[in-house]
Scaffold this motif. Structure first.
Motif, mmCIF file in Angstrom:
data_model
loop_
_atom_site.group_PDB
_atom_site.id
_atom_site.type_symbol
_atom_site.label_atom_id
_atom_site.label_comp_id
_atom_site.label_asym_id
_atom_site.label_seq_id
_atom_site.Cartn_x
_atom_site.Cartn_y
_atom_site.Cartn_z
ATOM 1 N N THR A 84 0.844 -1.194 0.000
ATOM 2 C CA THR A 84 0.000 0.000 0.000
ATOM 3 C C THR A 84 0.880 1.244 0.000
ATOM 4 O OG1 THR A 84 -1.583 -1.261 1.329
ATOM 5 C CG2 THR A 84 -1.939 1.113 1.169
ATOM 6 N N TYR A 85 0.543 2.181 -0.878
ATOM 7 C CA TYR A 85 1.380 3.363 -1.085
ATOM 8 C C TYR A 85 0.592 4.623 -0.731
ATOM 9 C CZ TYR A 85 4.164 -0.047 -3.586
ATOM 10 O OH TYR A 85 4.905 -1.158 -3.898
ATOM 11 N N TRP A 86 1.097 5.324 0.267
ATOM 12 C CA TRP A 86 0.473 6.563 0.697
ATOM 13 C C TRP A 86 1.589 7.540 1.072
ATOM 14 C CZ3 TRP A 86 -4.818 7.508 0.788
ATOM 15 C CH2 TRP A 86 -5.191 8.769 1.282
ATOM 16 N N PHE A 87 1.544 8.722 0.459
ATOM 17 C CA PHE A 87 2.615 9.689 0.640
ATOM 18 C C PHE A 87 2.094 10.940 1.335
ATOM 19 C CE2 PHE A 87 3.598 6.927 -2.914
ATOM 20 C CZ PHE A 87 4.841 6.446 -2.523
ATOM 21 N N GLU A 88 2.959 11.893 1.509
ATOM 22 C CA GLU A 88 2.583 13.120 2.207
ATOM 23 C C GLU A 88 1.358 13.771 1.566
ATOM 24 O OE1 GLU A 88 3.500 15.517 5.561
ATOM 25 O OE2 GLU A 88 4.290 13.586 4.929
ATOM 26 N N ASP A 89 1.239 13.640 0.243
ATOM 27 C CA ASP A 89 0.117 14.273 -0.463
ATOM 28 C C ASP A 89 -0.986 13.293 -0.848
ATOM 29 O OD1 ASP A 89 1.465 12.890 -2.412
ATOM 30 O OD2 ASP A 89 1.481 14.518 -3.875
ATOM 31 N N GLY A 90 -0.946 12.063 -0.325
ATOM 32 C CA GLY A 90 -2.058 11.153 -0.595
ATOM 33 C C GLY A 90 -1.636 9.828 -1.199
ATOM 34 N N MET A 115 0.426 -3.480 4.027
ATOM 35 C CA MET A 115 1.783 -3.083 4.356
ATOM 36 C C MET A 115 2.010 -1.697 3.761
ATOM 37 S SD MET A 115 5.540 -4.753 3.734
ATOM 38 C CE MET A 115 5.553 -4.790 1.939
ATOM 39 N N TRP A 116 2.355 -0.755 4.628
ATOM 40 C CA TRP A 116 2.622 0.621 4.184
ATOM 41 C C TRP A 116 4.022 0.647 3.574
ATOM 42 C CZ3 TRP A 116 0.670 5.356 7.372
ATOM 43 C CH2 TRP A 116 0.801 6.522 6.615
ATOM 44 N N CYS A 117 4.079 0.759 2.254
ATOM 45 C CA CYS A 117 5.354 0.786 1.522
ATOM 46 C C CYS A 117 5.850 2.228 1.471
ATOM 47 C CB CYS A 117 5.172 0.225 0.128
ATOM 48 S SG CYS A 117 4.679 -1.513 0.109
ATOM 49 N N ASN A 118 6.569 2.622 2.500
ATOM 50 C CA ASN A 118 6.967 4.026 2.657
ATOM 51 C C ASN A 118 8.353 4.299 2.070
ATOM 52 O OD1 ASN A 118 8.023 2.399 4.813
ATOM 53 N ND2 ASN A 118 8.525 4.238 5.976
ATOM 54 N N HIS A 119 8.657 3.642 0.952
ATOM 55 C CA HIS A 119 9.925 3.905 0.263
ATOM 56 C C HIS A 119 9.716 4.944 -0.840
ATOM 57 C CE1 HIS A 119 8.710 1.589 -3.318
ATOM 58 N NE2 HIS A 119 8.219 0.681 -2.480
ATOM 59 N N ASP A 120 10.809 5.450 -1.390
ATOM 60 C CA ASP A 120 10.726 6.380 -2.511
ATOM 61 C C ASP A 120 10.412 5.595 -3.783
ATOM 62 O OD1 ASP A 120 11.698 8.134 -0.627
ATOM 63 O OD2 ASP A 120 13.701 8.298 -1.510
ATOM 64 N N PRO A 121 9.318 5.873 -4.486
ATOM 65 C CA PRO A 121 9.142 5.271 -5.806
ATOM 66 C C PRO A 121 10.264 5.752 -6.726
ATOM 67 C CG PRO A 121 7.109 6.304 -5.042
ATOM 68 C CD PRO A 121 8.197 6.752 -4.128
#
Length: 374
Positions: A84-90, A115-121
């Motif tokens: 799951t991908y969620w960034f500062e802007d959504g 799973m929050w995939c908080n890596h840099d795309p």
């Protein structure tokens, strides 16, 4: 043969549907299937391109997801652990989950956790030799960004009856806990944010969270410092570890025999289980080949991910050997985990997928069924 008191969960990678960010970066309507189609053999005996038996299907279509769920259940898989991908802007790559999975008529028969995939795309579709890890977006999250994202998960997913629970607690995985610390600004501040997350879940009437991270993301694991690993786990209040894929050996780059990959992967069960005092949930991987994510016209050399080792002579029989080893481990008294995982259901462009293809048909799924199915 089932007779097990733990679940089998497959990691799910959602980039096989259109997304506004991908439209901007790659063109309107792009999906990662375009990368799969463009792959070619980079050396003699290289098994590329991969040809999906179900075609280049849109995973945001509920009918497509219904087929995936029915197939997974038929072959002994209990649920998906969803990247799951969620960034500062959504959010990013969310339609497969929102429209596909939860739109499927049979979704409540199947378990799911995030799973929050908080890596840099990174720009890996394709990556060039000159800039193999060029970031497209920052995975750093502020405390407020974490709250916004986690509130979205609480409000949209955690309340669902098929959201996966471990000992009655909602499973939630954070891919890079150290990166989360860096973004929020420190260990103590991150612990406060995670404690607040748990509190907000309770306030929503949803009970407790079982918070996990990949064992390979825990400081101290690689240098076999169990005290350091345990200290890190305790500092964030983590409850256990998971595993995503297996290590590769680039001694003979660009290839590694799949049989050796399985041998080395089986060794991770004991090694990672003993790396911390916390429950460890192991995985079996069915290969590695991220070469499709590289520029196909350039020479394939070791310049960094995704220019990575390729496992060769991949086979359902060798995969089944790994599965049987994991079953023995999970059935033993050494297993302190709560579930086991499969890497992955569908990461076609990293060379590990259970979905049927033209070469092997349902061979890898048949192996899962023989070891873990009914």
């Amino acid at each position: 043969m089932r007779n097990r008191n733990y679940d089998v969960m497959a990691w799910y990678f959602p980039n096989w549907h259109s997304d506004p960010r991908n439209d901007e970066w790659h063109g309107k309507g792009w999906t990662e299937w375009e990368v799969t189609k463009c792959a070619r053999a980079r050396f003699e005996g290289h098994d590329q391109p991969k040809l999906p038996l179900w075609g280049y299907a849109d995973e945001a279509d509920p009918n497509v997801m219904e087929l995936k769920i029915n197939t997974a259940l038929e072959y002994g898989i209990d649920g998906f652990l969803w990247d799951t991908y969620w960034f500062e802007d959504g959010g990013y790559r969310m339609r497969a989950l929102d429209e596909g999975f939860f739109g499927a008529r049979n979704n409540e028969k199947f378990k799911i956790a995030l799973m929050w995939c908080n890596h840099d795309p990174i720009y890996a579709h394709p990556a060039t030799r000159r800039r193999p890890n060029d970031p497209l977006l920052s995975g750093d999250l502020s405390a407020d960004g974490f709250v916004r994202g986690s509130n979205h998960f609480i409000e949209n997913y955690f309340w669902r009856p098929n959201y996966y629970r471990v000992d009655g607690r909602l499973l939630f995985v954070i891919w890079l806990p150290k990166k989360l610390i860096d973004g929020i600004g420190g260990v103590r501040q991150t612990r406060d944010v995670l404690d607040d997350f748990r509190s907000r879940v309770r306030t929503a009437g949803l009970g407790e969270v079982w918070l996990a991270a990949p064992v390979t993301a825990i400081p101290g694991v690689y240098n076999v410092d169990k005290a350091a690993a345990d200290s890190f786990m305790e500092s964030l209040g983590l409850d256990g570890t998971v595993c995503y894929s297996w290590p590769t050996d680039k001694t003979n780059f660009p290839t590694e025999p799949f049989s050796k990959f399985v041998d080395d992967g089986i060794k991770t069960f004991d090694r990672y289980n003993n790396a911390t005092s916390y429950p460890f949930c192991p995985t079996v991987s069915n290969g590695w080949d991220s070469s499709p994510r590289t520029l196909q016209s350039e020479i394939y050399e070791d310049v960094g991910y995704p220019w990575s080792v390729v496992t060769t002579d991949r086979s359902p029989a060798e995969f089944e050997r790994g599965l049987r080893a994991m079953r023995r481990f999970a059935d033993s008294g050494d297993f302190r985990g709560k579930f086991v995982t499969l890497t992955t259901w569908n990461e076609w462009t990293e060379g590990n997928y259970l979905e049927p293809d033209v070469r092997f048909g349902y061979g890898f799924l048949e192996a899962v069924k023989r070891v873990f199915g009914n």
